[in-house]
Enzyme design. Sequence first.
Site, short mmCIF file in Angstrom:
data_model
loop_
_atom_site.label_atom_id
_atom_site.label_comp_id
_atom_site.label_asym_id
_atom_site.label_seq_id
_atom_site.Cartn_x
_atom_site.Cartn_y
_atom_site.Cartn_z
N HIS A 102 0.79 -1.23 0.07
CA HIS A 102 -0.09 0.17 -0.22
C HIS A 102 0.97 1.34 -0.03
O HIS A 102 0.34 2.25 -0.36
CB HIS A 102 -0.73 0.01 1.07
CG HIS A 102 -1.82 -0.84 1.13
ND1 HIS A 102 -3.39 -0.68 0.73
CD2 HIS A 102 -2.08 -2.29 1.46
CE1 HIS A 102 -4.15 -1.62 0.73
NE2 HIS A 102 -3.49 -2.80 1.20
N ASP A 106 -1.84 2.37 -4.91
CA ASP A 106 -3.45 2.79 -4.19
C ASP A 106 -4.30 1.72 -4.33
O ASP A 106 -4.29 1.07 -5.32
CB ASP A 106 -3.92 3.77 -4.89
CG ASP A 106 -4.99 4.56 -4.17
OD1 ASP A 106 -4.88 5.21 -3.13
OD2 ASP A 106 -6.00 4.42 -4.67
#
Length: 131
Positions: A102, A106
Amino acid sequence: SPRGIISCTLKDAQSMTVRDLEHEIAALSDRAGRDELSVSDLSHSTFGIVDTGVAGSMLGTGIINYPQSASMGTNAVKRRVAVVNGKVEARPIMYTALNYDHRLIDGREAVTFLCSVRDKLEDPSRMLLDL
């Protein structure tokens, strides 16, 4: 391979056609079967794909191996109950999973990518037409 499941690396896969990918995967599989893979065949991947379905898994998932930014897992295709046009039917179903860092990717883009993969698996002509 004779030693178990391994992860090979396709170099420059983004510039290959589906036919090129198929050819390179077959060549890597052949070398793996003969236990003749090199360190280069196993290193420096940026995206991993693991198929736990070959062992019958329905809900397996891969892990991200450095320096990868993501890993997609595919599972066995099994007939499962699904609702199609308001009717209950037994349909072939394959679950997929996408693990990603992450910090680099995204969530929206990751899910968009996974949905694109799903669409192409459900309708392979989309790959040939580059849709």
